[in-house]
Write a protein that holds these residues in place. Structure first.
Motif, PDB file in Angstrom:
ATOM      1  N   VAL A 141       0.838  -1.205   0.000  1.00  0.00           N
ATOM      2  CA  VAL A 141       0.000   0.000   0.000  1.00  0.00           C
ATOM      3  C   VAL A 141       0.871   1.252   0.000  1.00  0.00           C
ATOM      4  O   VAL A 141       0.627   2.202  -0.753  1.00  0.00           O
ATOM      5  N   THR A 160       2.509   1.728  -3.442  1.00  0.00           N
ATOM      6  CA  THR A 160       1.520   2.199  -4.429  1.00  0.00           C
ATOM      7  C   THR A 160       1.254   3.690  -4.263  1.00  0.00           C
ATOM      8  O   THR A 160       1.177   4.430  -5.253  1.00  0.00           O
ATOM      9  N   ARG A 161       1.113   4.140  -3.009  1.00  0.00           N
ATOM     10  CA  ARG A 161       0.881   5.572  -2.758  1.00  0.00           C
ATOM     11  C   ARG A 161       2.101   6.402  -3.139  1.00  0.00           C
ATOM     12  O   ARG A 161       1.971   7.476  -3.736  1.00  0.00           O
ATOM     13  N   GLU A 205       2.822   5.910  -7.092  1.00  0.00           N
ATOM     14  CA  GLU A 205       1.637   6.164  -7.920  1.00  0.00           C
ATOM     15  C   GLU A 205       1.538   5.178  -9.074  1.00  0.00           C
ATOM     16  O   GLU A 205       1.249   5.549 -10.222  1.00  0.00           O
ATOM     17  N   ALA A 236      -2.737  -3.922  -6.086  1.00  0.00           N
ATOM     18  CA  ALA A 236      -2.980  -2.597  -5.509  1.00  0.00           C
ATOM     19  C   ALA A 236      -2.826  -1.544  -6.600  1.00  0.00           C
ATOM     20  O   ALA A 236      -1.871  -1.590  -7.380  1.00  0.00           O
ATOM     21  N   PRO A 245      -3.432   2.868  -7.438  1.00  0.00           N
ATOM     22  CA  PRO A 245      -3.677   4.169  -6.786  1.00  0.00           C
ATOM     23  C   PRO A 245      -5.000   4.784  -7.224  1.00  0.00           C
ATOM     24  O   PRO A 245      -5.447   4.600  -8.360  1.00  0.00           O
ATOM     25  N   THR A 298      -2.467  11.508  -5.027  1.00  0.00           N
ATOM     26  CA  THR A 298      -2.924  10.183  -4.623  1.00  0.00           C
ATOM     27  C   THR A 298      -3.827  10.296  -3.416  1.00  0.00           C
ATOM     28  O   THR A 298      -3.396  10.732  -2.342  1.00  0.00           O
ATOM     29  N   VAL A 307      -5.943   3.921  -2.206  1.00  0.00           N
ATOM     30  CA  VAL A 307      -5.510   2.702  -2.889  1.00  0.00           C
ATOM     31  C   VAL A 307      -6.696   1.755  -3.032  1.00  0.00           C
ATOM     32  O   VAL A 307      -7.489   1.583  -2.090  1.00  0.00           O
ATOM     33  N   TYR A 315      -7.343  -2.071  -3.209  1.00  0.00           N
ATOM     34  CA  TYR A 315      -6.565  -3.227  -2.762  1.00  0.00           C
ATOM     35  C   TYR A 315      -7.399  -4.487  -2.965  1.00  0.00           C
ATOM     36  O   TYR A 315      -8.507  -4.607  -2.426  1.00  0.00           O
ATOM     37  N   THR A 368      -6.102   0.491 -12.539  1.00  0.00           N
ATOM     38  CA  THR A 368      -5.530   1.837 -12.657  1.00  0.00           C
ATOM     39  C   THR A 368      -6.531   2.805 -13.270  1.00  0.00           C
ATOM     40  O   THR A 368      -6.693   3.952 -12.796  1.00  0.00           O
TER      41      THR A 368
END
Length: 632
Positions: A223, A226-227, A230, A249, A251, A258, A261, A263, A282
């Motif tokens: 997580v 991903t943040r 991006e 995962a 964003p 951002t 997420v 997930y 995405t």
């Protein structure tokens, strides 16, 4: 070109409630006289009460003109003060909000011309069922016929669904329901974050089959990556027993920012997330970023609107003009701009919470939450859950995650009322929060950092509690950074008429009854009483008088018996009250004479409870006569 300001006063309480008053002139006077720029026909307002004048761009000053009942801004009496957007002004019994906002001048970036010439034919018409377009059956049919790919159908369904979604949770539910149609995930979650905080401020999880057990254990490193980067990520890892968990995962983006997420996870070894799944997740995250942001902003505005309405409904203003209350107002004006912890002490009913609210409303945190919790009203277990919050499943009945008061008060003010009643074992936990500014939810393992200003209040003697080991000394010193002792009402009797008139106007409005004020005899009764319950008891007495009274003026007959018993005979209006008072004294002295000064026996002879007899003797100031009776 700079657009002009449109300053105005909004009436939120008293005779002006609901009114909107523009401040177009360079200076406007306010008062009861009709010659004022803003006349207010109310007896609590002086003939020339105050004035508001423009000093420059976005700078307005309010000045009291020597009014009888004073002018207050955000609960504090003023002589003159600069006004800010959202300040609350009290003029007598009238309450206003001062608003500075730009005028909404219409803009015309372009033009559109409608052409009715020519003839057209309707080629196709999509049938409307109910109030919304029924796209889902058409998309399902098109996908089945390979006319539209499954991913595109999902995107189109999401686009149609968000048109009717009414909140963050509804958008998250639709997102997961639709994405399950194209991605082979068993469980999924939508996590939304605030700034750089690691703890999500919103979390919604769901199983593919819609089952109740929708708990998702999100991998924090995935997580966070991903943040941070991006990008969408697909990963897998081992579980207990040799099985593998597959994770996806993606964003949630809005304007290159951002927000959170998406997930997804699956435990079935036969399932896998491919590049098409990553692209779909995405795309969904980018499509729904702005709706999520708008929904959260709308929910925040609704919550802020509720908070402001609640703040308006609460009686913030401290009423008083005597020297003891001037000291309190001076204390608030000095302490409010700082972030220091404050300990407010005093008897019950003296207005400790009003002082706490006044400190908050005049501080830099005024636009953030003020959260109050009564430490004496909850058991230790409930207090811990209420203050720190809890995780789902932390204890029996914890069906969902709950934010505690500390989290809700983040960047605002937390008021701990009756802090002296905290259980000793809980005081250690509170001490850690004050020292570290972090805590863990009940059943949680991750520390949560908060920025809160702490204000505590108590009517207990904490020094004596420390000696008796009922209160921690280190906690006392953490709380007692800046201290204030609220004066009891008997030590500021000069404020009783002002308070009584204020409460008469307040409860007269609630009872829909016109109350012109209090008679001089009624005021004399109120001023003579000691008020062991302080301002709260005075308000209850005035409310009773408003409800039970039958004339425009509150008179002694409307007041509680305890107040009349204390009043000297010379100050009680009419022979009736004086006669009743003297007969009570005569009966009590006679009973005590017969019992040899024994209160229990005298109470039995009179047919009253001994405690009531003690109170009567004290109110009627019979101590001297009782000693004479017992010495015979």
């Amino acid at each position: 070109m700079e657009r002009p300001l449109n300053p105005r006063l909004i009436g939120i309480g008293g005779p002006v409630e609901g009114g909107i008053f523009a401040l177009a002139d360079e200076e406007i006077s306010i008062g009861r006289d009709r010659s004022n720029g803003l006349p207010i026909i109310d007896l609590s307002v002086s003939r020339r009460h105050c004035s508001i004048r423009r000093l420059g761009a976005e700078r307005y000053e309010i000045r009291d003109l020597g009014s009888r009942n004073g002018t207050a801004v955000n609960g504090l009496p003023i002589t003159e003060r600069l006004l800010g957007h959202g300040d609350e002004i009290r003029i007598g019994d009238c309450h206003f909000l001062f608003l500075l906002s730009e005028s909404n001048e219409p803009t015309n970036p372009g033009s559109v011309q409608f052409d009715d010439a020519g003839d057209t034919r309707t080629l196709l018409r999509l049938r409307r069922e109910g109030s919304h377009l029924q796209l889902e059956p058409l998309l399902d049919e098109a996908a089945a016929q390979s006319r539209v790919s499954g991913s595109l159908a999902v995107l189109l369904k999401i686009g149609a669904g968000i048109q009717v979604a009414r909140g963050t949770e509804e958008i998250a539910r639709q997102l997961l329901e639709r994405i399950f149609e194209a991605v082979p995930a068993e469980r999924g979650a939508v996590l939304l974050f605030e700034g750089t905080r690691d703890e999500p401020t919103f979390a919604y999880s769901r199983r593919r089959d819609g089952g109740a057990n929708s708990m998702v254990s999100a991998h924090s490193a995935i997580v966070a990556q991903t943040r941070r980067e991006e990008i969408a990520i697909s990963a897998s890892g081992p579980l207990a027993g040799g099985a593998w968990k597959r994770v996806l995962a993606a964003p949630i983006m809005s304007q290159s920012k951002t927000l959170g997420v998406i997930y997804l996870e699956a435990n079935d070894p036969g399932l896998a997330f491919d590049e098409e799944h990553l692209q779909l997740a995405t795309a969904v995250g980018r499509i729904l970023g702005m709706p999520f942001e708008n929904a959260r902003r709308r929910e925040w505005l609704e919550a802020e609107n509720r908070r402001l309405r609640e703040a308006i409904d609460i009686e913030h203003g401290m009423v008083g003009a005597g020297p003891r209350m001037r000291e309190v107002f001076q204390f608030v004006s000095k302490v409010a701009p700082t972030g220091s912890t404050v300990l407010i002490r005093g008897e019950s009913g003296t207005g400790k919470e009003l002082v706490a609210r006044a400190i908050h409303r005049n501080s830099p945190r005024a636009d953030q939450p003020f959260v109050a919790i009564n430490c004496a009203a909850l058991t230790e277990t409930l207090l811990e859950s209420e203050l720190f919050g809890h995780e789902r499943g932390a204890f029996t009945g914890a069906m969902m995650q709950k934010q505690g008061k500390l989290e809700i008060a983040d960047r605002g003010t937390l008021f701990l009322d009756e802090v002296g009643e905290l259980p000793l074992s809980f005081q250690t936990k509170l001490l850690r929060v004050i020292q570290e500014r972090e805590f863990e939810r009940v059943g949680g393992t991750r520390p949560i950092r908060v920025d809160v200003r702490l204000i505590a209040a108590t009517n207990r003697d904490l020094e004596s509690a420390i000696v008796s080991k009922a209160f921690r000394e280190d906690l006392y010193y953490r709380l007692n950074v800046v201290s204030l002792v609220m004066p009891p009402l008997r030590d500021r009797r000069e404020d009783i008429p002002l308070l009584a008139r204020h409460f008469a106007a307040k409860h007269g409005k609630r009872a829909k009854r016109r109350v012109a004020g209090l008679s001089p005899e009624a005021l004399a009764c109120l001023e003579a009483y000691d008020w062991p319950g302080n301002v709260r008891e005075l308000e209850n007495a005035v409310e009773r008088a408003v409800v039970l009274g039958s004339t425009d003026l509150i008179i002694p007959e409307d007041l509680p018996e305890a107040v009349l018993e204390t009043t000297p005979a010379a100050e009680v209006a009419g022979g009736y009250h004086e006669t009743v008072r003297e007969e009570k004294k005569r009966a009590i002295v006679a009973a005590l004479d017969r019992s040899g000064g024994n209160y229990t026996e005298a109470a039995r002879l009179l047919g009253v409870h001994p405690n009531y007899l003690h109170r009567l003797a004290r109110n009627l100031k019979l101590k001297g006569e009782v000693k004479k009776a017992s010495s015979k």
